[in-house]
Design a protein around this motif. Sequence first.
Motif, PDB file in Angstrom:
ATOM      1  N   ALA A  47       0.830  -1.212   0.000  1.00 13.70           N
ATOM      2  CA  ALA A  47       0.000   0.000   0.000  1.00 13.70           C
ATOM      3  C   ALA A  47       0.862   1.259   0.000  1.00 13.70           C
ATOM      4  N   ILE A  48       1.885   1.289   0.842  1.00 13.12           N
ATOM      5  CA  ILE A  48       2.767   2.461   0.910  1.00 13.12           C
ATOM      6  C   ILE A  48       3.415   2.714  -0.447  1.00 13.12           C
ATOM      7  N   ASN A  49       4.024   1.698  -1.007  1.00 11.09           N
ATOM      8  CA  ASN A  49       4.820   1.880  -2.207  1.00 11.09           C
ATOM      9  C   ASN A  49       3.992   2.131  -3.460  1.00 11.09           C
ATOM     10  N   TYR A  50       2.834   1.495  -3.587  1.00 10.67           N
ATOM     11  CA  TYR A  50       1.996   1.780  -4.756  1.00 10.67           C
ATOM     12  C   TYR A  50       1.381   3.176  -4.665  1.00 10.67           C
ATOM     13  N   THR A  51       1.075   3.629  -3.461  1.00  9.77           N
ATOM     14  CA  THR A  51       0.580   4.996  -3.278  1.00  9.77           C
ATOM     15  C   THR A  51       1.659   5.998  -3.685  1.00  9.77           C
ATOM     16  N   ILE A  52       2.883   5.765  -3.221  1.00 10.35           N
ATOM     17  CA  ILE A  52       3.988   6.656  -3.572  1.00 10.35           C
ATOM     18  C   ILE A  52       4.255   6.609  -5.074  1.00 10.35           C
ATOM     19  N   LEU A  53       4.179   5.434  -5.663  1.00  9.47           N
ATOM     20  CA  LEU A  53       4.382   5.321  -7.106  1.00  9.47           C
ATOM     21  C   LEU A  53       3.332   6.128  -7.867  1.00  9.47           C
ATOM     22  N   LEU A  54       2.079   6.026  -7.473  1.00  5.50           N
ATOM     23  CA  LEU A  54       1.012   6.784  -8.150  1.00  5.50           C
ATOM     24  C   LEU A  54       1.228   8.295  -8.013  1.00  5.50           C
ATOM     25  N   ILE A  55       1.655   8.733  -6.838  1.00  2.00           N
ATOM     26  CA  ILE A  55       1.933  10.156  -6.622  1.00  2.00           C
ATOM     27  C   ILE A  55       3.068  10.609  -7.545  1.00  2.00           C
ATOM     28  N   ASN A  56       4.129   9.804  -7.646  1.00  3.91           N
ATOM     29  CA  ASN A  56       5.246  10.136  -8.516  1.00  3.91           C
ATOM     30  C   ASN A  56       4.838  10.155  -9.983  1.00  3.91           C
ATOM     31  N   LEU A  57       4.057   9.182 -10.389  1.00  7.43           N
ATOM     32  CA  LEU A  57       3.613   9.137 -11.781  1.00  7.43           C
ATOM     33  C   LEU A  57       2.748  10.349 -12.122  1.00  7.43           C
ATOM     34  N   ALA A  58       1.894  10.758 -11.195  1.00  2.40           N
ATOM     35  CA  ALA A  58       1.066  11.942 -11.431  1.00  2.40           C
ATOM     36  C   ALA A  58       1.938  13.186 -11.584  1.00  2.40           C
ATOM     37  N   ALA A  59       2.918  13.348 -10.716  1.00  7.24           N
ATOM     38  CA  ALA A  59       3.811  14.516 -10.805  1.00  7.24           C
ATOM     39  C   ALA A  59       4.601  14.506 -12.109  1.00  7.24           C
ATOM     40  N   CYS A  60       5.111  13.350 -12.498  1.00  6.88           N
ATOM     41  CA  CYS A  60       5.848  13.249 -13.768  1.00  6.88           C
ATOM     42  C   CYS A  60       4.929  13.512 -14.955  1.00  6.88           C
ATOM     43  N   TYR A  61       3.699  13.032 -14.871  1.00  7.28           N
ATOM     44  CA  TYR A  61       2.733  13.278 -15.944  1.00  7.28           C
ATOM     45  C   TYR A  61       2.483  14.769 -16.117  1.00  7.28           C
ATOM     46  N   PHE A  62       2.311  15.507 -15.004  1.00  3.64           N
ATOM     47  CA  PHE A  62       2.096  16.947 -15.085  1.00  3.64           C
ATOM     48  C   PHE A  62       3.247  17.624 -15.832  1.00  3.64           C
ATOM     49  N   ILE A  63       4.464  17.186 -15.543  1.00  2.00           N
ATOM     50  CA  ILE A  63       5.648  17.773 -16.188  1.00  2.00           C
ATOM     51  C   ILE A  63       5.624  17.500 -17.694  1.00  2.00           C
ATOM     52  N   VAL A  64       5.454  16.243 -18.052  1.00  3.08           N
ATOM     53  CA  VAL A  64       5.491  15.858 -19.460  1.00  3.08           C
ATOM     54  C   VAL A  64       4.323  16.481 -20.230  1.00  3.08           C
ATOM     55  N   ALA A  65       3.161  16.499 -19.632  1.00  7.11           N
ATOM     56  CA  ALA A  65       1.992  17.079 -20.301  1.00  7.11           C
ATOM     57  C   ALA A  65       2.168  18.580 -20.505  1.00  7.11           C
ATOM     58  N   LYS A  66       2.763  19.255 -19.539  1.00  7.15           N
ATOM     59  CA  LYS A  66       2.977  20.696 -19.646  1.00  7.15           C
ATOM     60  C   LYS A  66       3.950  21.019 -20.767  1.00  7.15           C
ATOM     61  N   GLU A  67       4.979  20.223 -20.913  1.00  2.12           N
ATOM     62  CA  GLU A  67       6.006  20.507 -21.914  1.00  2.12           C
ATOM     63  C   GLU A  67       5.514  20.257 -23.339  1.00  2.12           C
ATOM     64  N   ARG A  68       4.534  19.401 -23.485  1.00  2.00           N
ATOM     65  CA  ARG A  68       3.950  19.095 -24.806  1.00  2.00           C
ATOM     66  C   ARG A  68       5.030  18.793 -25.840  1.00  2.00           C
ATOM     67  N   ASN A  69       6.020  18.029 -25.422  1.00  2.00           N
ATOM     68  CA  ASN A  69       7.134  17.663 -26.293  1.00  2.00           C
ATOM     69  C   ASN A  69       7.029  16.163 -26.545  1.00  2.00           C
ATOM     70  N   HIS A  70       6.689  15.796 -27.776  1.00  2.00           N
ATOM     71  CA  HIS A  70       6.475  14.381 -28.105  1.00  2.00           C
ATOM     72  C   HIS A  70       7.723  13.548 -27.820  1.00  2.00           C
TER      73      HIS A  70
END
Length: 177
Positions: free
Chosen positions: A29-52
Amino acid sequence: MDECSVKEHGFEAAVTCILTYGGNRTDTAINYTILLINLAACYFIVAKERNHAQSICAIKSFALVVCFQILLCLLVGCSGISIIWCACAGWMIRRMKLHGQSNEYTALAAASDTVDATARTHRCDTQWLILASQRITLGIDALAVMYYFCTTELITTIAHVCAVILGMMLYSPNPQS
């Protein structure tokens, strides 16, 4: 440390053991929660940059780290996914170092000079969301690493630090298409 070995459990059972921390629900539970939080933060970065090219590079890096985590655990008989979220943290740290937080603030200042108030508000909100998500995520990651430093063998913390370094090495500021 032969917790999830292929010899004892077979391939499928060993992979299941790795991905579920040997059945430990708390660590899972701890590690999958942390993984989801990290993936969301990384997604925000990649989506903002709009660089394929950056998006493809990030996805390939993530897939590489997932494969590395599973292969490592199959070879040494360990369990877990913490290398994955630690690598995500390293990826964000490297991005912040290379692009500098000042770039984020410059973008905020530039947005405030925009004539269209609605666009300015949206851009500022987006920039602050990304900055906040990175900082909060890295704070959560640091707390988790400290928790595991206090509750597990030292080798776990060494693995976490190495995974952060791996993530830093995988970030590519100008990937080629």
